[in-house]
Motif scaffolding. Structure first.
Motif: not given
Ligand code: 6A9
Length: 783
Positions: A363, A367, A370, A372, A374-375, A411, A423, A426, A516, A689-690, A747, A763, A766
């Motif tokens: 994605p 940030f 790696r 994901f 559903w991405d 993830e 972190p 996660f 989320d 966020y959403w 994003e 970002f 998608w």
């Molecule tokens: C956090 C923090 C450097 C959140 O694009 C990836 C996902 C989507 O799948 C999801 O739908 N993002 C969306 O709501 C980002 C998720 C990041 C989580 C890990 C780690 C790293 O800080």
């Protein structure tokens, strides 16, 4: 059997691969295909990083010293805090060519990558990197800034030592920097060529932790600077070093070519020829022709009718290139959470998944570098159209991650380099957590494309064998959802695992859905049903059914899918379960009250936010439709599940086009402005966020449905068409404008603040669906 033994069995099953032939063992992924994708820019987490698709690879990469506000910083890993004003691939074909631009406080860098299999080269061929450095005028008078320090390294992850060339003359011709040998490619050599006489400094290190390369170099330079006053590597190497770093200090403008030759290079009489083909004027010519090829292919696939202007065209190309340039190869073991209360002897709260490779897009390089789950489905909508073989290879890797329960971790944090970015809280993956099976979107396209004879003979053949082998995996994936995410009543589904004990969240999150903090029932329980999950199930059933039809499988299983697909697409059932027929909107259902809010409480002398029910009106939660209009309520529309003559369709168009609800000039909001949770924080630490922002994956899905209804006869055809045109041009205009103004894809985009990019910058996941929005290419969802 004791309870403990049963739990142990469950745990072991969750880290056991599905017993089925592996996708990656298919003949189509061996031989030339595999070799052609051996080397690549598969380390998207660094500004320029090259590796091969093998667990213990040689890796190479670039660092440089940047100057910001009079202070020096070593650049290497993509970090937003570096504040580059832009970086990213302006061209990349996912295979053997890419061109990247980086702007670091007045320093303009370009990196070009080119790969080819020359006469005499070893497995995977040779590659070249051209580095260009230039200064912006304004900073030329900065005396310090006029010398730029570039570092190029090559390292062997297996720990095997690398030979540093005994003497590196400062000369114009190609100079040998390093050599070594690797099991898969044989002997190799690394050369540098530049037209300017360059000073080269070096350092060699012995270390197995590749995610600390920046620290190694930084320390070496700093230590040497204290002794000599120069920002140079110390020209020393540790015994049997497996990491070699070369520093060239240049005055801009400058250009350097670096060539990697595989196979027993120096014993080969053609060595000079191979070097000169991949450096200097001959490299320039090859890069130029690769660029042209890239542009022509882009036009042919995505810009057939010159649908967009040239300013937009280059942004579309950058979107595709960043997606492809973001494709990485990872190897390692996910950490799977043990059931509550269980720990390993060594106190670990997890058990490792089996060691696995993942070839995937990411994605965001800075940030979230790696995979994901559903991405990836959205990424593949773009990638299969560009290179269906790469796409199948990526999807194949993901499907090989299915465990014996039919689950895929959401993830993918594989290997130390990936882990170093995440972190602690996660890291663990929970084998009870789902994530939308969006890979079905792309797989559906492949299956329909074959039906429609849209692929060449060779492609069609490979897609068929791919689908044939995928069938059993897709079936168990589907069955996992069908059995673990089902609702109380037949044909209902909900995202399991929401926290029903939390006192801190305004609305307990549903990370599993991908959306989320999008509001759901306020008090999760097993009466819940989620309309988005029902729609994903519909997509999955239709896809598997269509594969079964294509493979002419006359089995009981196929009949099941046939039945299920009819049930899930039954309009009356959908409406009974999810439609609010007063306003014509689809909603989740569950134990819900609108009367909640966050309040500050004093808990043991610490102010924290807690949720409370509003006392004054005291409306306890009750079973009902959850009245939040937003992306979730549009899922049946997105999937084309509403008949084109239905009055509901008219209502959906009302919701979409209403500026107090979802419509903005920059795309559709994730949540209606009228929702009680619109733009509300979820906890003291969680900003919305959403809950309002504009997200491109969902806008793309809604756009594709508008396109669908605009092309079907029916009373709302004209209206759908108008909205389609407007939404499409709003999305394109805003993403393009943000790219031009900020140098990045974002994003999500701010529904209030003139559509400004928000969240992670750079970002390139998608948000790159921009390419398909421009091309008007949409998924074949609609039967
Ligand atoms: C956090 C923090 C450097 C959140 O694009 C990836 C996902 C989507 O799948 C999801 O739908 N993002 C969306 O709501 C980002 C998720 C990041 C989580 C890990 C780690 C790293 O800080």
């Amino acid at each position: 059997e004791t309870e403990g033994a049963a739990t142990l069995r469950t745990v072991m099953r969750s880290v056991t691969p599905l017993s089925a032939p592996r996708m990656m063992d298919l003949p189509q992924f061996q031989g030339d295909h595999k070799e052609s994708l051996y080397w690549g820019t598969y380390r998207p987490n660094v500004y320029l990083g090259i590796r091969s698709r093998t667990p213990l690879s040689l890796i190479a990469g670039l660092m440089w010293i940047g100057l910001k506000n009079g202070q020096y910083f070593l650049r290497h890993v993509c970090q937003d805090s570096d504040e580059l004003s832009t970086y990213g691939w302006t061209a990349h074909n996912g295979r053997d060519y890419g061109h990247q631009m980086l702007v670091d406080h007045g320093l303009l860098l370009t990196t070009s990558f080119l790969k080819e299999k020359g006469e005499g080269s070893g497995y995977g061929g040779d590659w070249a990197v051209r580095l260009g450095a230039n200064s912006e005028r304004s900073s030329l008078n900065d005396a310090q800034g006029s010398t730029t320090h570039l570092f190029f390294y090559i390292a062997d992850e297996s720990g095997k030592s690398i030979t540093m060339a005994s003497h590196v003359p400062s000369s114009r011709g190609p100079v040998l920097l390093a050599s070594g040998s690797h099991d898969e490619i044989g002997d190799w050599e690394l050369y540098l060529r530049s037209e300017d006489g360059l000073e080269i400094h070096r350092a060699g290190f012995k270390s197995m932790s590749m995610h600390n390369l920046s620290d190694l170099v930084q320390q070496a330079v700093a230590t040497n600077a204290m002794q000599t006053g120069n920002l140079n590597l110390p020209d020393m190497t540790e015994d049997s070093s497996n990491i070699m770093t070369y520093q060239v200090s240049i005055k801009t403008p400058a250009q350097i070519d670096i060539v990697f030759l595989s196979g027993s290079a120096s014993k080969n009489p053609k060595i000079e020829e191979r070097i000169s083909k991949l450096t200097g004027p001959m490299l320039s010519a090859r890069l130029e022709s690769k660029q042209k090829e890239f542009e022509e292919r882009y036009d042919q696939i995505f810009n057939v009718n010159n649908k967009i202007d040239s300013k937009e065209l280059s942004v579309g190309r950058a979107a595709l290139s960043n997606l492809l340039g973001g494709v990485g190869y990872f190897y390692g073991q996910s950490k799977i959470a043990l059931p509550k209360g269980f720990t390993q002897k060594n106190a670990d709260k997890y058990i490792p998944y089996w060691p696995a490779a993942l070839y995937t897009a990411v994605p965001s390089r800075s940030f979230f570098p790696r995979g994901f789950l559903w991405d990836e489905g959205f990424h593949q909508l773009v990638i299969w159209r560009w290179d269906v073989h790469i796409s199948m290879d990526i999807i194949g890797h993901w499907l090989d991650l299915l465990n014996s329960d039919g689950w895929i971790p959401r993830e993918q944090i594989l290997g130390a380099e990936a882990l170093s970015k995440v972190p602690e809280e996660f890291v663990l993956q929970y084998p009870s957590n789902g994530n939308p099976p969006t890979l079905f979107l792309a797989i559906r396209d492949l299956a329909s494309g074959i039906h429609a004879k849209q692929f060449s003979g060779d492609e069609a053949e490979k897609i068929s064998s791919f689908l044939e082998r995928a069938y059993i995996r897709l079936n168990s994936w589907f069955q996992w959802f069908n059995s673990t995410q089902s609702g109380k009543y037949e044909g209902t589904f909900y995202w399991h695992g929401r926290d029903n004990m939390t006192t801190r969240e305004l609305n307990p999150k549903t990370l599993t859905s991908g959306l989320d903090d999008y509001p759901r029932a306020s008090h999760p329980n097993d009466e819940e049903r989620h309309v988005d999950l029902r729609c994903w199930m519909l997509l999955a059933t239709n896809c598997i059914r269509s594969i079964a039809e294509f493979l002419k499988m006359d089995s009981a299983l196929e009949k099941d899918y046939y039945k299920m697909s009819n049930q899930l697409s039954d309009f009356r059932t959908l409406n009974k379960l999810h439609l609010d027929d007063k306003i014509g909107a689809y909603f989740d259902y569950g134990n819900h009250t609108e009367k909640v809010r966050l309040r500050w409480y004093d808990v043991q002398d610490k102010d924290t936010m807690r949720r409370e029910l509003l006392r004054e009106t005291l409306q306890p939660p009750q079973l009902q439709l959850v009245p939040h209009v937003g992306y979730v309520s549009l899922f049946p529309f997105m999937m084309g599940a509403i008949p084109h003559e239905s009055w509901v369709l008219d209502k959906q168009l009302d919701l979409i086009s209403n500026t107090s609800i979802l419509w903005t000039d920059y795309g559709l909001r994730s949540l209606s402005r009228t929702s009680s949770i619109y733009m509300k924080r979820n906890t003291e630490h969680d900003p919305p966020y959403w809950r309002g922002a504009i997200w491109i994956n969902m806008n793309y899905m809604i756009l594709s449905a508008l396109h669908h209804y605009a092309n079907e006869d029916g009373p709302y055809k004209g209206r759908a068409g108008e909205l389609y045109d407007k939404l499409r041009s709003n999305l394109i205009r805003n993403i393009v404008q943000n790219y031009h103004e900020t140098g990045f894809f974002w994003e999500n985009y701010d529904q209030n603040n003139k559509g400004k990019g928000k969240g992670a910058r750079s970002f390139t996941g998608w948000t790159s669906l921009l390419v398909l929005i421009m091309a008007e290419s949409y998924p074949t969802l609609h039967r």
